[in-house]
Enzyme design. Structure first.
Site, PDB file in Angstrom:
ATOM      1  N   GLN A   1      -4.610  19.043   5.307  1.00 22.19           N
ATOM      2  CA  GLN A   1      -5.008  18.726   3.921  1.00 22.19           C
ATOM      3  C   GLN A   1      -6.470  18.333   3.894  1.00 22.19           C
ATOM      4  O   GLN A   1      -6.912  17.450   4.634  1.00 22.19           O
ATOM      5  CB  GLN A   1      -4.152  17.572   3.379  1.00 22.19           C
ATOM      6  CG  GLN A   1      -4.531  17.128   1.962  1.00 22.19           C
ATOM      7  CD  GLN A   1      -5.441  15.909   1.943  1.00 22.19           C
ATOM      8  OE1 GLN A   1      -5.385  15.086   2.844  1.00 22.19           O
ATOM      9  NE2 GLN A   1      -6.289  15.811   0.930  1.00 22.19           N
TER      10      GLN A   1
ATOM     11  N   GLY B   1       8.444  11.601  -5.668  1.00 21.70           N
ATOM     12  CA  GLY B   1       9.652  10.887  -6.070  1.00 21.70           C
ATOM     13  C   GLY B   1      10.908  11.170  -5.274  1.00 21.70           C
ATOM     14  O   GLY B   1      11.961  10.592  -5.558  1.00 21.70           O
TER      15      GLY B   1
ATOM     16  N   TYR C   1       0.848  -1.210   0.000  1.00 20.74           N
ATOM     17  CA  TYR C   1       0.000   0.000   0.000  1.00 20.74           C
ATOM     18  C   TYR C   1       0.875   1.249   0.000  1.00 20.74           C
ATOM     19  O   TYR C   1       0.613   2.229  -0.699  1.00 20.74           O
ATOM     20  CB  TYR C   1      -0.923  -0.012   1.230  1.00 20.74           C
ATOM     21  CG  TYR C   1      -1.539   1.339   1.544  1.00 20.74           C
ATOM     22  CD1 TYR C   1      -2.512   1.895   0.701  1.00 20.74           C
ATOM     23  CD2 TYR C   1      -1.147   2.069   2.668  1.00 20.74           C
ATOM     24  CE1 TYR C   1      -3.063   3.138   0.981  1.00 20.74           C
ATOM     25  CE2 TYR C   1      -1.701   3.306   2.956  1.00 20.74           C
ATOM     26  CZ  TYR C   1      -2.658   3.840   2.099  1.00 20.74           C
ATOM     27  OH  TYR C   1      -3.201   5.077   2.364  1.00 20.74           O
TER      28      TYR C   1
ATOM     29  N   HIS D   1       1.126  13.099  -7.177  1.00 17.20           N
ATOM     30  CA  HIS D   1       0.638  12.251  -6.086  1.00 17.20           C
ATOM     31  C   HIS D   1       1.560  11.040  -5.886  1.00 17.20           C
ATOM     32  O   HIS D   1       1.111   9.941  -5.556  1.00 17.20           O
ATOM     33  CB  HIS D   1      -0.790  11.790  -6.390  1.00 17.20           C
ATOM     34  CG  HIS D   1      -1.686  11.623  -5.187  1.00 17.20           C
ATOM     35  ND1 HIS D   1      -2.617  12.543  -4.811  1.00 17.20           N
ATOM     36  CD2 HIS D   1      -1.788  10.621  -4.269  1.00 17.20           C
ATOM     37  CE1 HIS D   1      -3.263  12.118  -3.725  1.00 17.20           C
ATOM     38  NE2 HIS D   1      -2.771  10.959  -3.373  1.00 17.20           N
TER      39      HIS D   1
ATOM     40  N   GLY E   1      -2.733   9.386   3.964  1.00 20.35           N
ATOM     41  CA  GLY E   1      -3.956   8.796   4.502  1.00 20.35           C
ATOM     42  C   GLY E   1      -3.709   7.397   5.032  1.00 20.35           C
ATOM     43  O   GLY E   1      -2.740   6.734   4.655  1.00 20.35           O
TER      44      GLY E   1
HETATM   45  C1  FMN Z   1       0.455   5.829   1.526  1.00 15.75           C
HETATM   46  C2  FMN Z   1       0.130   7.166   0.910  1.00 15.75           C
HETATM   47  C3  FMN Z   1      -1.034   7.809   1.284  1.00 15.75           C
HETATM   48  C4  FMN Z   1      -1.332   9.069   0.742  1.00 15.75           C
HETATM   49  N1  FMN Z   1      -2.468   9.733   1.157  1.00 15.75           N
HETATM   50  C5  FMN Z   1      -2.689  10.990   0.707  1.00 15.75           C
HETATM   51  C6  FMN Z   1      -3.788  11.748   1.226  1.00 15.75           C
HETATM   52  O1  FMN Z   1      -4.543  11.298   2.085  1.00 15.75           O
HETATM   53  N2  FMN Z   1      -3.972  13.010   0.733  1.00 15.75           N
HETATM   54  C7  FMN Z   1      -3.133  13.553  -0.223  1.00 15.75           C
HETATM   55  O2  FMN Z   1      -3.337  14.706  -0.632  1.00 15.75           O
HETATM   56  N3  FMN Z   1      -2.090  12.856  -0.708  1.00 15.75           N
HETATM   57  C8  FMN Z   1      -1.841  11.611  -0.253  1.00 15.75           C
HETATM   58  N4  FMN Z   1      -0.751  10.922  -0.718  1.00 15.75           N
HETATM   59  C9  FMN Z   1       0.179  11.570  -1.653  1.00 15.75           C
HETATM   60  C10 FMN Z   1       1.273  12.303  -0.873  1.00 15.75           C
HETATM   61  O3  FMN Z   1       0.749  13.394  -0.164  1.00 15.75           O
HETATM   62  C11 FMN Z   1       2.367  12.820  -1.813  1.00 15.75           C
HETATM   63  O4  FMN Z   1       1.798  13.558  -2.855  1.00 15.75           O
HETATM   64  C12 FMN Z   1       3.204  11.689  -2.368  1.00 15.75           C
HETATM   65  O5  FMN Z   1       3.456  10.718  -1.392  1.00 15.75           O
HETATM   66  C13 FMN Z   1       4.534  12.241  -2.867  1.00 15.75           C
HETATM   67  O6  FMN Z   1       5.314  11.237  -3.397  1.00 15.75           O
HETATM   68  P1  FMN Z   1       6.484  10.485  -2.576  1.00 15.75           P
HETATM   69  O7  FMN Z   1       5.799   9.499  -1.685  1.00 15.75           O
HETATM   70  O8  FMN Z   1       7.263   9.849  -3.672  1.00 15.75           O
HETATM   71  O9  FMN Z   1       7.233  11.522  -1.799  1.00 15.75           O
HETATM   72  C14 FMN Z   1      -0.445   9.660  -0.209  1.00 15.75           C
HETATM   73  C15 FMN Z   1       0.723   8.986  -0.562  1.00 15.75           C
HETATM   74  C16 FMN Z   1       1.018   7.754  -0.016  1.00 15.75           C
HETATM   75  C17 FMN Z   1       2.321   7.091  -0.404  1.00 15.75           C
END
Ligand code: FMN
Length: 381
Positions: free
Chosen positions: A133, A314, A30, A281, A85
């Site tokens: 957020q 990333g 996940y 994202h 999340g």
């Molecule tokens: C497990 C997980 C849960 C996430 N949940 C949310 C969320 O609830 N709201 C949101 O705006 N972005 C969410 N994101 C996106 C992150 O805020 C972010 O944009 C993303 O992790 C950036 O990429 P990185 O993990 O490579 O740094 C989630 C990402 C992951 C990996």
């Protein structure tokens, strides 16, 4: 900022490996997963790897300071924690650990609407470093109540995510039965018992909840009803008129997350949004998405004088943070690395992850001859 944990994990890759060995496979997948064939994740890596910086050894003036300002506040480093999340699935209290670590290091912490820790509990840990957020619920009353709760705990920065008009298609989560209610299978039981520290921590803290949404779901008794409720209340895609409304409703700073093109960035500037987060994202929504790397300079050129431009997606090291800063970002967020920190070492892992990123970025800046984060743009090759 030297941590004793360095002998066990000295890079984000080390934290990731330890996390893999400490949490069940369904939780790990996940966290690390993208969507479809994980091409956007690979592309994020590839795009960052093609950003090069050029040192200037003879004209250096002073040692690097990582201090910066964003949205009128001072921070000790130009990076922060992105919203995540279902944080409690990776490790119970992960969001609280992140919030407390962000406060300690004086960097921004963005709490997700769907985190397993409530706005109030996160604020108690993060203090002024808390940003919230919002996935705007279609029910106005709930939407306003969430915003009011954020304001009441002193949170000034509201991040509205626009890049989830539909759920991302994540094959591993589907195969793993990672749904609400979770499918309990022999496989998931085996995965859980083979990770005893996770199983024990989860046993003590209970199954992760959508803590900030809990007050609106008090009448719902089972997980399936909770899932249906979350799906139906958050299903409204964010469009420009909703953003305009949110701009009027939120008196503090408004940040829009998930911008990937110049037109959207200009729309945000036109309605007085204070900052945008250029993001795909983390490759979790659109497998053919372009990388923020490809869009940063164009977006900064077109709206950088009207609003602040942040970025995520990333980042796997302080070197990557330097790359995004060199492309013009005012602040660089990331998500997975901080979860690897907590997955690897629990509470102290959140601090350790920040230490690693801080030390790596500081080293790059000193090596380049760069004295401040906003000067990094001069070193782009
Ligand atoms: C497990 C997980 C849960 C996430 N949940 C949310 C969320 O609830 N709201 C949101 O705006 N972005 C969410 N994101 C996106 C992150 O805020 C972010 O944009 C993303 O992790 C950036 O990429 P990185 O993990 O490579 O740094 C989630 C990402 C992951 C990996």
């Amino acid at each position: 900022m030297v941590s004793k944990l360095n002998s066990k994990a000295a890079s984000i890759a080390d934290l990731k490996l330890r996390t893999k060995n400490r949490i069940p496979k369904f939780a790990y997948e996940y966290l690390v997963g993208g969507c479809n064939n994980d091409r956007a994740i690979a592309h994020n890596r590839d795009a960052l790897d093609h950003v090069f910086l050029q040192p200037s050894y003879l004209s250096r003036t002073q040692a690097a300071s990582l201090k910066t300002t964003a949205l009128g506040a001072e921070y000790d480093a130009p990076f922060g924690i992105a919203p995540l999340g279902l944080s409690g699935l990776i490790w119970p209290k992960a969001a609280e650990y992140h919030a407390a670590a962000a406060k300690k290091a004086n960097i921004p912490y963005i709490l997700s609407t769907l985190a397993s820790t409530s706005i109030e509990d996160a604020a108690a840990c993060a203090g002024n470093n808390l940003w919230f957020q919002l996935y705007p619920p279609k029910d106005q009353e709930i939407r306003l109540d969430l915003m009011q709760r954020a304001q009441q705990v002193g949170c000034n920065n509201l991040v509205v995510t626009i890049d989830v008009p539909v759920a991302g298609r994540r094959p591993n989560d589907i195969k793993n039965g990672l749904s609400v209610p979770p499918k309990i299978t022999l496989k998931s039981i085996y995965q859980t018992v083979s990770r005893p520290s996770w199983a024990m921590a989860t046993g003590l803290n209970g199954m992760p909840q959508f803590a900030s949404m809990q007050p609106y779901m008090s009448k719902l008794s089972n997980l399936e009803d909770v899932a249906n409720y979350i799906r139906s209340t958050l299903k409204e895609p964010v469009n420009l008129s909703m953003l305009e409304q949110l701009r009027q409703q939120w008196p503090g700073k408004l940040i829009v997350k998930g911008v990937l093109n110049v037109a959207d960035a200009k729309h945000c500037a036109a309605i007085n949004v204070d900052a945008i987060i250029v993001s795909n994202h983390g490759g979790r929504q659109l497998d053919v998405a372009c990388s923020p790397v490809e869009m940063m300079q164009e977006i900064v050129d077109s709206v950088g004088d009207k609003l602040e431009v942040f970025v995520d997606s990333g980042v796997e090291s302080g070197v990557d943070i330097a790359r995004y800063l060199a492309l013009g970002a005012n602040m660089v967020f990331s998500g997975r690395p901080y979860m690897y920190g907590v997955g690897a070492f629990g509470k102290q892992g959140a601090n350790h992850c920040i230490d690693i990123l801080y030390s790596e970025l500081e080293q790059v800046m000193n090596q380049l001859g760069c004295s401040s984060p906003d000067e990094l743009v001069k070193f782009l090759k």
